[in-house]
Design a protein around this motif. Structure first.
Motif, PDB file in Angstrom:
ATOM      1  N   ARG A  91       0.827  -1.220   0.000  1.00  0.00           N
ATOM      2  CA  ARG A  91       0.000   0.000   0.000  1.00  0.00           C
ATOM      3  C   ARG A  91       0.859   1.267   0.000  1.00  0.00           C
ATOM      4  O   ARG A  91       0.716   2.142   0.841  1.00  0.00           O
ATOM      5  N   ARG A  92       1.748   1.346  -1.000  1.00  0.00           N
ATOM      6  CA  ARG A  92       2.618   2.523  -1.105  1.00  0.00           C
ATOM      7  C   ARG A  92       2.865   2.888  -2.558  1.00  0.00           C
ATOM      8  O   ARG A  92       2.682   2.086  -3.468  1.00  0.00           O
ATOM      9  N   THR A  93       3.302   4.123  -2.749  1.00  0.00           N
ATOM     10  CA  THR A  93       3.674   4.628  -4.060  1.00  0.00           C
ATOM     11  C   THR A  93       4.679   5.752  -3.877  1.00  0.00           C
ATOM     12  O   THR A  93       4.978   6.165  -2.754  1.00  0.00           O
ATOM     13  N   SER A  94       5.177   6.243  -5.001  1.00  0.00           N
ATOM     14  CA  SER A  94       6.017   7.442  -4.984  1.00  0.00           C
ATOM     15  C   SER A  94       5.481   8.400  -6.038  1.00  0.00           C
ATOM     16  O   SER A  94       4.845   7.984  -7.012  1.00  0.00           O
ATOM     17  N   ILE A  95       5.739   9.666  -5.818  1.00  0.00           N
ATOM     18  CA  ILE A  95       5.251  10.723  -6.706  1.00  0.00           C
ATOM     19  C   ILE A  95       6.440  11.375  -7.390  1.00  0.00           C
ATOM     20  O   ILE A  95       7.445  11.683  -6.754  1.00  0.00           O
ATOM     21  N   GLY A  96       6.282  11.588  -8.687  1.00  0.00           N
ATOM     22  CA  GLY A  96       7.255  12.360  -9.458  1.00  0.00           C
ATOM     23  C   GLY A  96       6.545  13.528 -10.111  1.00  0.00           C
ATOM     24  O   GLY A  96       5.342  13.456 -10.370  1.00  0.00           O
ATOM     25  N   TYR A  97       7.293  14.588 -10.396  1.00  0.00           N
ATOM     26  CA  TYR A  97       6.667  15.783 -10.960  1.00  0.00           C
ATOM     27  C   TYR A  97       7.689  16.679 -11.633  1.00  0.00           C
ATOM     28  O   TYR A  97       8.878  16.623 -11.331  1.00  0.00           O
ATOM     29  N   TRP A  98       7.196  17.486 -12.554  1.00  0.00           N
ATOM     30  CA  TRP A  98       8.000  18.556 -13.141  1.00  0.00           C
ATOM     31  C   TRP A  98       7.055  19.650 -13.635  1.00  0.00           C
ATOM     32  O   TRP A  98       5.891  19.413 -13.912  1.00  0.00           O
ATOM     33  N   LEU A  99       7.594  20.844 -13.705  1.00  0.00           N
ATOM     34  CA  LEU A  99       6.830  22.031 -14.082  1.00  0.00           C
ATOM     35  C   LEU A  99       7.666  22.857 -15.049  1.00  0.00           C
ATOM     36  O   LEU A  99       8.877  23.005 -14.850  1.00  0.00           O
ATOM     37  N   GLY A 100       7.023  23.397 -16.077  1.00  0.00           N
ATOM     38  CA  GLY A 100       7.725  24.278 -17.004  1.00  0.00           C
ATOM     39  C   GLY A 100       8.331  25.460 -16.267  1.00  0.00           C
ATOM     40  O   GLY A 100       7.764  25.967 -15.298  1.00  0.00           O
ATOM     41  N   GLU A 101       9.488  25.887 -16.732  1.00  0.00           N
ATOM     42  CA  GLU A 101      10.248  26.933 -16.032  1.00  0.00           C
ATOM     43  C   GLU A 101       9.434  28.201 -15.811  1.00  0.00           C
ATOM     44  O   GLU A 101       9.473  28.794 -14.735  1.00  0.00           O
ATOM     45  N   GLN A 102       8.677  28.621 -16.807  1.00  0.00           N
ATOM     46  CA  GLN A 102       7.953  29.889 -16.711  1.00  0.00           C
ATOM     47  C   GLN A 102       6.786  29.847 -15.720  1.00  0.00           C
ATOM     48  O   GLN A 102       6.198  30.871 -15.411  1.00  0.00           O
ATOM     49  N   PHE A 103       6.477  28.655 -15.176  1.00  0.00           N
ATOM     50  CA  PHE A 103       5.349  28.513 -14.253  1.00  0.00           C
ATOM     51  C   PHE A 103       5.789  28.283 -12.808  1.00  0.00           C
ATOM     52  O   PHE A 103       4.959  28.029 -11.938  1.00  0.00           O
ATOM     53  N   GLN A 104       7.072  28.393 -12.571  1.00  0.00           N
ATOM     54  CA  GLN A 104       7.621  28.208 -11.222  1.00  0.00           C
ATOM     55  C   GLN A 104       7.179  29.354 -10.304  1.00  0.00           C
ATOM     56  O   GLN A 104       6.890  30.457 -10.761  1.00  0.00           O
ATOM     57  N   GLY A 105       7.152  29.072  -9.013  1.00  0.00           N
ATOM     58  CA  GLY A 105       6.950  30.114  -8.016  1.00  0.00           C
ATOM     59  C   GLY A 105       5.520  30.591  -7.840  1.00  0.00           C
ATOM     60  O   GLY A 105       5.292  31.638  -7.234  1.00  0.00           O
ATOM     61  N   ARG A 106       4.542  29.842  -8.308  1.00  0.00           N
ATOM     62  CA  ARG A 106       3.139  30.247  -8.187  1.00  0.00           C
ATOM     63  C   ARG A 106       2.344  29.313  -7.284  1.00  0.00           C
ATOM     64  O   ARG A 106       1.128  29.443  -7.185  1.00  0.00           O
ATOM     65  N   GLY A 107       3.012  28.338  -6.678  1.00  0.00           N
ATOM     66  CA  GLY A 107       2.320  27.383  -5.813  1.00  0.00           C
ATOM     67  C   GLY A 107       1.596  26.281  -6.566  1.00  0.00           C
ATOM     68  O   GLY A 107       0.868  25.490  -5.964  1.00  0.00           O
ATOM     69  N   ILE A 108       1.791  26.210  -7.875  1.00  0.00           N
ATOM     70  CA  ILE A 108       1.085  25.227  -8.699  1.00  0.00           C
ATOM     71  C   ILE A 108       1.463  23.813  -8.286  1.00  0.00           C
ATOM     72  O   ILE A 108       0.595  22.960  -8.074  1.00  0.00           O
ATOM     73  N   MET A 109       2.763  23.543  -8.175  1.00  0.00           N
ATOM     74  CA  MET A 109       3.193  22.184  -7.894  1.00  0.00           C
ATOM     75  C   MET A 109       2.843  21.763  -6.467  1.00  0.00           C
ATOM     76  O   MET A 109       2.460  20.613  -6.244  1.00  0.00           O
ATOM     77  N   THR A 110       2.946  22.653  -5.518  1.00  0.00           N
ATOM     78  CA  THR A 110       2.553  22.305  -4.148  1.00  0.00           C
ATOM     79  C   THR A 110       1.073  21.932  -4.111  1.00  0.00           C
ATOM     80  O   THR A 110       0.681  20.939  -3.489  1.00  0.00           O
ATOM     81  N   THR A 111       0.246  22.692  -4.798  1.00  0.00           N
ATOM     82  CA  THR A 111      -1.188  22.417  -4.856  1.00  0.00           C
ATOM     83  C   THR A 111      -1.459  21.076  -5.542  1.00  0.00           C
ATOM     84  O   THR A 111      -2.259  20.268  -5.052  1.00  0.00           O
ATOM     85  N   ALA A 112      -0.782  20.832  -6.662  1.00  0.00           N
ATOM     86  CA  ALA A 112      -0.972  19.572  -7.392  1.00  0.00           C
ATOM     87  C   ALA A 112      -0.494  18.388  -6.551  1.00  0.00           C
ATOM     88  O   ALA A 112      -1.162  17.345  -6.501  1.00  0.00           O
ATOM     89  N   CYS A 113       0.629  18.543  -5.891  1.00  0.00           N
ATOM     90  CA  CYS A 113       1.174  17.450  -5.084  1.00  0.00           C
ATOM     91  C   CYS A 113       0.265  17.151  -3.893  1.00  0.00           C
ATOM     92  O   CYS A 113       0.026  15.984  -3.570  1.00  0.00           O
ATOM     93  N   ARG A 114      -0.264  18.170  -3.269  1.00  0.00           N
ATOM     94  CA  ARG A 114      -1.205  17.971  -2.161  1.00  0.00           C
ATOM     95  C   ARG A 114      -2.412  17.161  -2.636  1.00  0.00           C
ATOM     96  O   ARG A 114      -2.859  16.230  -1.958  1.00  0.00           O
ATOM     97  N   ALA A 115      -2.909  17.477  -3.811  1.00  0.00           N
ATOM     98  CA  ALA A 115      -4.046  16.741  -4.366  1.00  0.00           C
ATOM     99  C   ALA A 115      -3.688  15.283  -4.625  1.00  0.00           C
ATOM    100  O   ALA A 115      -4.486  14.377  -4.355  1.00  0.00           O
ATOM    101  N   MET A 116      -2.485  15.034  -5.127  1.00  0.00           N
ATOM    102  CA  MET A 116      -2.060  13.653  -5.394  1.00  0.00           C
ATOM    103  C   MET A 116      -1.921  12.854  -4.096  1.00  0.00           C
ATOM    104  O   MET A 116      -2.274  11.669  -4.053  1.00  0.00           O
ATOM    105  N   VAL A 117      -1.423  13.473  -3.052  1.00  0.00           N
ATOM    106  CA  VAL A 117      -1.311  12.781  -1.764  1.00  0.00           C
ATOM    107  C   VAL A 117      -2.709  12.470  -1.234  1.00  0.00           C
ATOM    108  O   VAL A 117      -2.959  11.369  -0.723  1.00  0.00           O
ATOM    109  N   ASP A 118      -3.635  13.405  -1.372  1.00  0.00           N
ATOM    110  CA  ASP A 118      -5.031  13.145  -0.984  1.00  0.00           C
ATOM    111  C   ASP A 118      -5.595  11.947  -1.744  1.00  0.00           C
ATOM    112  O   ASP A 118      -6.252  11.084  -1.157  1.00  0.00           O
TER     113      ASP A 118
END
Length: 178
Positions: A91-118
């Motif tokens: 009952r485990r997994t790992s998460i991988g992610y990447w974001l285009g450079e121009q979209f950094q620093g907007r909280g997008i990945m933190t929000t997406a990662c939180r949703a994936m953990v949920d």
């Protein structure tokens, strides 16, 4: 198919072959930036390579072995996040992610990662989620740290990155702590 609205501006959804050109264009626009930490960038030379990734991802999804989701921000694809594979026995997994450079620093990945953990804990009823990132990749490491993951340690020379090995920091979250 999987599609989820996370906020008014951020959605996650299974990539389809119709997304291949848009995904390739995003990778190509951020190629130098992504190459610092992702070993597959040089192998993505055309929209056909993105299409092949998407086809493998669709097979992963249909095999109930996790999924790769596009991240849309204001209706534009800006990155990818996904479960590498599902270890249903443990009952485990790992998460991988990447974001285009121009979209950094907007909280997008933190929000997406939180949703994936949920999704991992609430929908898939998993017990453990891991995130690994290169020791020097401070932006990627900031995501699990922001979300309260526990830093478990460092795997030495865990990944070959073009011409050298990089060490990985391992972070984990347990369902009981989420």
């Amino acid at each position: 198919m999987f599609f989820r609205t996370i906020t008014d501006e951020i959605q996650l959804g299974i990539l389809t072959v119709q997304n291949a050109q848009e995904l390739f264009s995003l990778i190509d626009a951020s190629r130098g930036y992504l190459r610092q930490w992702l070993p597959w960038v040089d192998g993505t030379k055309s929209p056909d390579d993105s299409r092949e990734f998407i086809e493998r991802s669709l097979h992963q999804f249909s095999s109930n072995n996790g999924f790769q989701a596009g991240i849309w921000y204001k209706a534009q694809i800006v990155g990818v996040i996904g479960f590498h594979a599902m270890d249903w026995n443990n009952r485990r997994t790992s998460i991988g992610y990447w974001l285009g450079e121009q979209f950094q620093g907007r909280g997008i990945m933190t929000t997406a990662c939180r949703a994936m953990v949920d999704i991992a804990f609430r929908e898939y009823k998993l017990n453990r989620v891991e995130i690994r990132a290169a020791v020097e990749n401070t932006k990627s490491r900031a995501i699990p740290e922001r979300l309260g993951f526990l830093k478990e340690g460092v795997c030495r020379q865990a990944e070959w990155l073009y011409d050298h090995f990089v060490d990985h920091v391992i972070y984990s979250m347990l369902s009981e702590d989420w």
